[in-house]
Design an enzyme around this catalytic site. Structure first.
Site, PDB file in Angstrom:
ATOM      1  CG  HIS A  63       9.516 -36.643 -15.510  1.00 21.96           C
ATOM      2  ND1 HIS A  63      10.849 -36.907 -14.970  1.00 21.96           N
ATOM      3  CD2 HIS A  63       8.708 -36.559 -14.578  1.00 21.96           C
ATOM      4  CE1 HIS A  63      10.574 -36.820 -13.542  1.00 21.96           C
ATOM      5  NE2 HIS A  63       9.648 -36.718 -13.268  1.00 21.96           N
ATOM      6  N   GLY A  69      11.252 -30.277 -24.337  1.00 24.34           N
ATOM      7  CA  GLY A  69       9.997 -29.747 -24.836  1.00 24.34           C
ATOM      8  C   GLY A  69       8.972 -30.829 -24.835  1.00 24.34           C
ATOM      9  N   PRO A 157      14.057 -30.650 -12.654  1.00 20.45           N
ATOM     10  CG  PRO A 157      12.062 -29.428 -12.705  1.00 20.45           C
ATOM     11  CD  PRO A 157      12.944 -30.414 -13.523  1.00 20.45           C
ATOM     12  CG  HIS A 187       3.811 -33.826  -6.146  1.00 17.19           C
ATOM     13  ND1 HIS A 187       4.728 -32.922  -5.875  1.00 17.19           N
ATOM     14  CD2 HIS A 187       4.495 -34.450  -7.323  1.00 17.19           C
ATOM     15  CE1 HIS A 187       5.760 -33.016  -6.816  1.00 17.19           C
ATOM     16  NE2 HIS A 187       5.684 -33.859  -7.536  1.00 17.19           N
ATOM     17  CB  THR A 188      -3.361 -33.612  -5.454  1.00 22.76           C
ATOM     18  OG1 THR A 188      -4.428 -33.976  -4.538  1.00 22.76           O
ATOM     19  CG2 THR A 188      -3.421 -33.563  -6.784  1.00 22.76           C
TER      20      THR A 188
END
EC number: 1.11.1.7
Length: 325
Positions: A63, A69, A157, A187-188
């Site tokens: 994020h 950046g 996103p 996301h694992t």
């Protein structure tokens, strides 16, 4: 493997040219040699206290980099609602106190040397390793940004984005469709709130129908965990069956209709991103096919170079991570 990772990072420097190439591993070797070990120890203690902290710190890095950046802009907390961290797209982002703790310990021995932006990148690296993921070197030398505004996070996103929107947002940051797949695979580890599941489970299609991409068996499991009238703050694992181990299991789930997040499921709908996912499960894997871990490292190192500030003319070294100097 360490040699391969080092080579990949060096190759990225060549690709990104002189400006980003000024980042380098061991940037603080002479000015603050204890910096990386301090971050590693603080992260280890935080993850031992709460294993979900590993996912939180990884998400914080993502994020931060996607707005202005990788410059620590998300860390600013100036007491107003206009700071970037309050953006809708940053809902649930945390780990701020871990970064500040590491910064405080580093400042005690190396005042004004190590940027908060670098601490965020190092903390994500250490969090991944603590979740049994790959170890890799982090190029450092970032400066902290001097702007933090909620409006700049409008293009983050989102889990409800279409695959076309996701591709466009990643491309806008210099990231490819392959990077989209690999960075989504982060996301694992971690959990999400039932709040983000309501639409997908109950209102995805007209007539109160769910997302048809969800495997029927898994749909019932998700509904049991997140009933329509249930607690929207209840947490569920994003990578069902492997939420605390950084591994390829998330891609296996996505392929088979067991994706929890809508944005992850969309990766299996698109031919290009589906082909990338499938490439990690070919008959020649894991010996001769692409390596999920090596490719992930390449993508996250690449992400960590987005919009970096270099030198005093571009950014500062903050005294505290939550406020500008």
């Amino acid at each position: 493997m360490a040699l391969i990772l080092a080579f990949n990072i060096f190759t990225l420097f060549l690709v990104y040219g002189i400006s980003e190439g000024q980042l380098r591993t061991g940037f603080y070797a002479e000015t603050c040699p204890q910096a990386e070990s301090i971050v590693r120890n603080v992260v280890r203690d935080a993850v031992l206290s709460n294993p979900n902290t590993a996912a939180v710190l990884l998400r914080l890095h993502f994020h931060d980099c996607f707005v202005e950046g990788c410059d620590g802009s998300i860390l600013i907390d100036d007491g107003t609602p206009n700071a970037e961290r309050h953006a809708f797209g940053h809902q649930g982002v945390g780990g701020f106190e871990v970064i500040e703790k590491a910064k405080t310990e580093i400042e005690a021995i190396c005042n004004g040397v190590v940027s908060c932006a670098d601490i965020v990148a190092l903390a994500a690296r250490d969090a991944i390793a603590l979740a049994n993921g790959p170890s890799y070197e982090v190029p450092t030398g970032r400066r902290d940004g001097v702007v933090s505004n909620i409006s700049l996070a409008d293009d983050m996103p989102d889990i409800s984005d279409s695959i076309q929107q996701l591709k466009a947002k990643f491309l806008n940051k210099g990231l490819t469709e392959k990077d989209l797949v690999l960075l989504s695979a982060a996301h694992t580890i971690g959990t999400t709130a039932c709040f983000f599941m309501t639409k997908r489970l109950y209102d995805f299609l007209p007539g109160n129908r769910p997302d048809p991409a969800i495997h029927p068996t898994f749909l019932e499991e998700l509904k049991a965990k997140c009933p329509r009238s249930g607690d929207v703050n209840a947490r569920i694992a994003i990578d069902e069956g492997s939420e605390r181990s950084f591994d390829i299991h998330i891609l296996h789930n996505i392929r088979n209709g067991f994706a929890v997040l809508e944005s992850d499921a969309r990766l299996n709908d698109d031919q290009t991103t589906k082909t990338i996912i499938d490439s990690y499960f070919g008959l020649l894997n894991p010996l001769f096919g692409p390596s999920f871990e090596l490719d992930f490292v390449e993508s996250i190192v690449k992400m960590g170079m987005i919009g970096v500030k270099l030198g005093s003319h571009e950014g500062d070294i903050r005294r505290t991570c939550t406020s500008f100097n």
